[in-house]
Scaffold this motif. Sequence first.
Motif, PDB file in Angstrom:
ATOM      1  N   LYS A   1       0.841  -1.207   0.000  1.00 39.96           N
ATOM      2  CA  LYS A   1       0.000   0.000   0.000  1.00 39.96           C
ATOM      3  C   LYS A   1       0.869   1.248   0.000  1.00 39.96           C
ATOM      4  O   LYS A   1       0.623   2.190  -0.768  1.00 39.96           O
ATOM      5  CB  LYS A   1      -0.924  -0.055   1.221  1.00 39.96           C
TER       6      LYS A   1
ATOM      7  N   TYR B   1      -8.239  -1.857   0.631  1.00 36.65           N
ATOM      8  CA  TYR B   1      -7.335  -0.804   1.113  1.00 36.65           C
ATOM      9  C   TYR B   1      -6.189  -0.598   0.120  1.00 36.65           C
ATOM     10  O   TYR B   1      -5.831   0.525  -0.248  1.00 36.65           O
ATOM     11  CB  TYR B   1      -6.807  -1.176   2.495  1.00 36.65           C
TER      12      TYR B   1
ATOM     13  N   THR C   1      -5.872   6.624  10.472  1.00 37.60           N
ATOM     14  CA  THR C   1      -6.408   5.835  11.588  1.00 37.60           C
ATOM     15  C   THR C   1      -5.305   5.682  12.646  1.00 37.60           C
ATOM     16  O   THR C   1      -5.585   5.454  13.824  1.00 37.60           O
ATOM     17  CB  THR C   1      -6.808   4.433  11.094  1.00 37.60           C
TER      18      THR C   1
ATOM     19  N   TYR D   1       6.466  -6.369  18.301  1.00 35.07           N
ATOM     20  CA  TYR D   1       5.816  -5.610  17.222  1.00 35.07           C
ATOM     21  C   TYR D   1       5.026  -4.429  17.794  1.00 35.07           C
ATOM     22  O   TYR D   1       5.118  -3.294  17.314  1.00 35.07           O
ATOM     23  CB  TYR D   1       4.865  -6.492  16.397  1.00 35.07           C
TER      24      TYR D   1
END
Length: 238
Positions: free
Chosen positions: A63, A136, A154, A183
């Motif tokens: 993306k 997305y 977001t 993470y």
Amino acid sequence: MTALTDRPGAPAGELVDRLRAHAHAYHSTHPFHLRMNAGTLTPDQIRGWVANRFAYQEAIPVKDAAILSNCPDVAVRRRWIRRILDHDGTPDRADGPATGGIEAWLRLAESCGLTREEVLDHRHVQPGVRFAVDAYVTFARTRPWVEAVASSLTELFAPDLMAERLAAFERYYTWIDPTGLQYFRNRLVQAPRDSEHALEVVVAHCRSAAEQDAAVGALSFKCDVLWTMMDAIDHAYA
Ligand code: AHQ
């Protein structure tokens, strides 16, 4: 009659307020996340969430590369490209483990009792998750690059969720090796840095009413992407 495209937009502060108002639609309040943060999920439900979210994590650098390919502003590209390295990591060093968020997510998966193979081959990924992730990436490939930047906002709401989630995992899901949670610790640093840049870009490039409405619409779309993923996960594992 001034065309919408020419009508001047609101002052920057009002645009930021409109964007931040989407906090109510953020997936932190999804029932599955509420149960996760309350410590009531079973190991199978945690494993289902980790395996499905991998499809999203894997798609993030794709993306971001789509946004880079559409972005003519070298100053923006110089900062945006960091996101790709954050997730893909740098080429495997001969002397050390692979780096990057995708690798860290695979370590989270192994810490939860999943194999790398069953996560990498997407065998657990639900149709609704796959379609939301594909939507997305397609959005980033096909919409004006500033709208794709806006859809990443977001992450304005991510740090609170990340901190709450980390605390919940450490307190309730002690069967997961804490090293697998790295993470989330990394995102506590990366998400605020990334959302600060994205907000700067959106405020600088969205001056007309039409541009500001499109940026708000992009963020609303992304909230739906995240919510839909959680609906599909909740339906499959609740
Ligand atoms: O781990 C996440 C991540 O790397 C990103 C990138 C960013 C984007 O470009 O859309 N959004 C995002 C998010 C990540 N984690 C989600 C979570 O709940 O763990 C939150 C999500 C986001 O807020 O968009």
